[in-house]
Design a protein around this motif. Sequence first.
Motif, PDB file in Angstrom:
ATOM      1  N   GLY A 147       0.824  -1.199   0.000  1.00 26.66           N
ATOM      2  CA  GLY A 147       0.000   0.000   0.000  1.00 26.66           C
ATOM      3  C   GLY A 147       0.858   1.248   0.000  1.00 26.66           C
ATOM      4  O   GLY A 147       2.072   1.199  -0.210  1.00 26.66           O
ATOM      5  N   ALA A 148       0.194   2.389   0.260  1.00 26.73           N
ATOM      6  CA  ALA A 148       0.918   3.653   0.375  1.00 26.73           C
ATOM      7  C   ALA A 148       1.462   3.791   1.798  1.00 26.73           C
ATOM      8  O   ALA A 148       1.139   3.000   2.690  1.00 26.73           O
ATOM      9  N   ARG A 149       2.304   4.807   2.009  1.00 23.10           N
ATOM     10  CA  ARG A 149       2.932   5.028   3.319  1.00 23.10           C
ATOM     11  C   ARG A 149       2.668   6.450   3.788  1.00 23.10           C
ATOM     12  O   ARG A 149       2.673   7.403   3.003  1.00 23.10           O
ATOM     13  N   THR A 150       2.421   6.596   5.120  1.00 20.28           N
ATOM     14  CA  THR A 150       2.307   7.924   5.710  1.00 20.28           C
ATOM     15  C   THR A 150       3.703   8.513   5.912  1.00 20.28           C
ATOM     16  O   THR A 150       4.722   7.854   5.675  1.00 20.28           O
ATOM     17  N   ASP A 151       3.730   9.750   6.386  1.00 17.55           N
ATOM     18  CA  ASP A 151       5.025  10.386   6.659  1.00 17.55           C
ATOM     19  C   ASP A 151       5.796   9.632   7.733  1.00 17.55           C
ATOM     20  O   ASP A 151       7.036   9.689   7.787  1.00 17.55           O
ATOM     21  N   LYS A 152       5.081   8.928   8.605  1.00 14.38           N
ATOM     22  CA  LYS A 152       5.727   8.166   9.674  1.00 14.38           C
ATOM     23  C   LYS A 152       6.000   6.714   9.264  1.00 14.38           C
ATOM     24  O   LYS A 152       6.401   5.901  10.087  1.00 14.38           O
TER      25      LYS A 152
END
Length: 652
Positions: free
Chosen positions: A558-563
């Motif tokens: 999937g996509a990733r958050t800033d963290k």
Amino acid sequence: MPFRVLRSSVNPPTPAPWSALLLIGALAGLTGCSLLPRSDSQEAPGAASAAIAESGPPAFDLQVHAPATVQETLERHLELQRFRHLPDLHANELQRLLGAADTNARELLGTMGYFAPTITVEQTETPDSKDAPRAVVVTVQPGPQTRIASADLAFTGSAGGADGSSAVPSPDETGTQDASIRQQQRVQRNWSLQPGQPFTQSAWDSAKNDGLRQLQAHRHPTARIASSRAEIDADKHEARLSVTYEPGPPYRFGPLRVEGSQRYDPDGARRLARLPTGTVYDEAEMLDAQLRLANSGYYDAVFLTLDTEGTDPEAAPVVAQVREAKVQKLVFGPGFSTDSGARLSLEHIHNQMPGLGWRAVSKLALDRETHQGSSEWTDLPDNRGWRWFAGGELQRESTGDYDVNSSRLRAGRSKSTRHIDRNFFLQYDYANSQGLATNVQLPSDTSTALSVNYGWTGRYFNSLTAPTRGHGIAVALGLGTTLRPERDPFVRTLVRWQSFIPAGRVIDDAGTGRNARLALRAEAGAVLARDGAQIPLTQLFITGGDTTVRGYGYRSIGARTDKGQLYGGRYLAVGSVEWQRPIVYKGQMTDWESTLFVDAGAVADKVGDLSPRVGVGAGVRWRSPVGPLQADLAYGVKTQELRLHLRLGFSF
């Protein structure tokens, strides 16, 4: 089936020409019928059946010396095998068996296309042997295998009917005759035994029956084989084949007649079946109608037949014999998948909801990744095939590094035809996400949306449960707006494609063949909205697992958050190339296939951030009655881990 050998020159000599009983006797031998000459006492036949139970020491030892292409068949089916353990086998009885062994072996070899063998049968006494007091050695030199020299196919009667009338045909009759002629030409083009191929009894029977099935499956359900003949020239090792088919009259579908209906309206069965009344008879159309009735949930058993007895071929009734399901049913279902582990489900079905009369299916499901409760209501289709539906769902699911509590309501109309499914509906989505690390719920983690959706799916496979050729494509489009935390319009689209392309043919020793193939798969999706729009996670994309990118965990791409936390993304791209090849074992075609594959998939919030995760591996497929059972061992290039993936059935 007349079967005639023109001339034979073998050692020891046998009379020529052989009679039609030669191969009939061979087939009888293959099913275990004894060729031992009968004696006045009836001991031998009784002893033959008793000899199968291998009790006590063998009466003689049997050795077969022959090329590998025929040795296994001879060892398995020679009549001598049945008498090896016959107790108190006398010497004169054994001599009678040895006398029949030569003929028995020739008949077996004839079924494999060897009509000029050299056979010797020798017996020696072995009193000092611990295994058996006698030894019988059968030595076979099969000689050249007979090959097809020519294959002639003919058709009797008028192409448009069976009466042979010489009257001037009408334009409709002319069109029917032309269509029948084209069908006969296809049978000739598809004939499986071509000049130069080996002749075997099984391939000959298969070719004749395949031609008959092609006629019976479309337009001519009463077709039959009028005559067939195989002439064998044992000196030239050639076979000349001829078959005459009698197509019979062309048929068209008449009205559907439902038998056994008590609880449910027969008119509802006709609307569910959607049999194309008035069109040319097609077995696939009738089987599709039967499948639609069986899958409707209203019937426990369905069997459709075309009434060809004393009816007008232009409007032959189709009889649907049904056994109705109960109005209410409770189903408990355990299961397992490598994606989500063990699964338990409880399903309640009500086929006639009070007031509405719709069918309701309510379900509770629990597995390692998902807790779900849902209910779906469907109406009977109208005369055009469209039906109303409505449903709701509550779910808690692990999506990347989040737990997502979601709900969904939808209502709309759908229509299914032989190849195409269509639906349009209004959908409401609610999603509340919680990070697994903190398990803290934040106000901004809750979002809702309302959308109008349209879906179109086309399936053009040769089989819906175990396809080997054809293709499918599905398109989904949604236009909507978020409602919470603020309103933002969005567009969601998803396109899926699957294709099976022949890649060579695998043929076993008996001439039976199946295609190897390339299975190609692609999927692409996008959610278009402003960057700050809070799209419900149930509308975003996440992939990985048994049916998408093997070598990676379920929904782990999937996509990733800033963290660095994993969650659903706005863009999806998945592709797969798989080579599937039938397995031949010991010269025989099996129900197993081997596979090699490469999968790749990526999810991101921006197209430029798409970074594919690649999985490579190999597996096997078993052609089970309910679809392919798949076992794959895949290596995730990014994670450097091996994963086992198991799956039953095919769906698109």
